[in-house]
Scaffold this active site. Structure first.
Site, PDB file in Angstrom:
ATOM      1  CG  HIS A   1      -9.789 -16.862   4.436  1.00 33.03           C
ATOM      2  ND1 HIS A   1      -9.175 -15.711   4.004  1.00 33.03           N
ATOM      3  CD2 HIS A   1      -8.891 -17.857   4.244  1.00 33.03           C
ATOM      4  CE1 HIS A   1      -7.967 -15.993   3.557  1.00 33.03           C
ATOM      5  NE2 HIS A   1      -7.770 -17.293   3.705  1.00 33.03           N
TER       6      HIS A   1
ATOM      7  CD  GLU B   1      -6.523 -18.018   6.812  1.00 37.47           C
ATOM      8  OE1 GLU B   1      -6.543 -19.215   6.449  1.00 37.47           O
ATOM      9  OE2 GLU B   1      -5.751 -17.174   6.310  1.00 37.47           O
TER      10      GLU B   1
END
Length: 345
Positions: free
Chosen positions: A180, A311
């Site tokens: 992330h 992501e």
């Protein structure tokens, strides 16, 4: 090739260590044992210095005191699961609902909430790597099965940083991890990602409901702000999203998986810095940090659109949409997923 380590604060009373991978070109990746966090990704600059490609801080509290999962490993399942419910082989499961009625990013005790064990570090003539591991049980994160996870970051002399995440389990469960990290390779005096150009190898994005749960419909990108089929200035796309509830993107693109052709690229025309992203899965969730939360940091600034989370994962909420792909993990098997980033400077 070189690897070194330095103390990096404490988390819940336990020491955290930063491992610095450096290649022969002077590119550096800083990895924390806390959350397998990519704390920095520095490249040489034309004036002999170094520039970070990502949002970063030298203070661990800045990473832990916000809800943005900044630069951490995410799992067991990245993204959202509707109502925190799913079925495997006819058996129903209920996991923690940590975002309203839905489950998000593996729950409050997922990958991102732990100090991982450092299994090994290795330096060769052409690469340097670190392997971390974590074991989670239903008592910890509410997912079924005792899962053992390993994550290996490798930096090589071709300026690729790769992440391989593998898992095994003793009972049926789900596995769809990601990293992330928030990217912004612009100069420190450039406050947003507006000037960056984004390319995504995608024809469709997913329609979602008010809780950001996919409806199952795939929507063509062409003619919408979601179209990054050619490198597009992010500020132009974000302006088209300014009237939305989010004031930006928090969305899911269907991408063509490839570890040889970029799934996406992000570049700063001013500095010439560029990152190419590769992934062996069919989803890319992107979030443009649409917040002025004071806990979000970069260069001492507080305002929306500081960075772009990219992501790489399987399409979200796959248990309720079999056509999105299979994210189940069964006893006796091991699954491994790879994300790669290539930097140019």
């Amino acid at each position: 090739m070189e690897i070194s380590k330095v103390p990096f604060g404490t988390y819940k009373g336990e020491p955290v260590t930063k491992y610095i991978l450096t290649n022969d070109n002077g590119v550096q990746a800083g990895i924390l044992d806390f959350a397998g966090l990519l704390q920095s990704f520095k490249v040489p600059t034309k004036d002999g210095g170094k520039a970070d490609m990502i949002l970063t801080s030298e203070n661990l509290d800045n990473f832990t005191n916000n809800g943005f999962c900044t630069n951490r490993l995410i799992g067991r399942v990245a993204g959202r699961i509707a109502d925190g419910k799913f079925s495997i082989n006819g058996k129903d499961y209920q996991i923690e609902q940590n975002e309203g009625k839905n489950a998000l990013h593996g729950g409050t005790n997922g990958f991102y909430s732990h100090i991982w064990h450092v299994d090994s570090t290795e330096a060769t003539a052409d690469s340097v790597s670190i392997t971390l591991s974590l074991t989670l049980s239903p008592e910890v994160d509410t997912y079924p099965g005792k899962m053992h996870i390993t994550a290996t970051y490798t930096l090589n002399n071709d300026d690729y940083l790769s992440l391989k995440i593998s898992a095994t389990t003793d009972a049926d469960t789900l596995f769809n991890p990601t990293n992330h990290t928030y990217w912004n390779m612009a100069a420190a005096n450039v406050p947003t990602i507006d000037q960056l150009k984004l390319y995504v190898n995608s024809e469709n994005h997913l329609a979602v409901d008010d809780g950001k749960i996919p409806t199952g419909e795939k929507v063509a990108n062409e003619g919408t702000p979601f179209d990054f089929g050619t490198p597009t200035r992010l500020g132009d796309a974000l302006e088209k999203m300014s009237s939305t509830k989010e004031n930006g993107f928090d969305d899911i693109w269907e991408v063509t998986p490839s570890l040889t052709k970029p799934v996406a690229t992000l570049e700063d025309p001013e500095s010439g810095r560029k990152m190419s992203l590769y992934s062996d899965r069919n989803g890319l969730v992107m979030y443009t940090m649409n917040s002025d939360d004071a806990a979000v940091y970069n260069h001492g600034q507080v305002h929306p659109h500081l960075g772009l989370a990219m992501e790489a994962q399987n399409l979200s909420d796959a248990p309720h949409h079999p056509e999105f792909g299979d994210i189940t993990l069964h006893p006796g098997e091991e699954k491994t997923y790879t994300i790669k980033w290539h930097v140019e400077y």
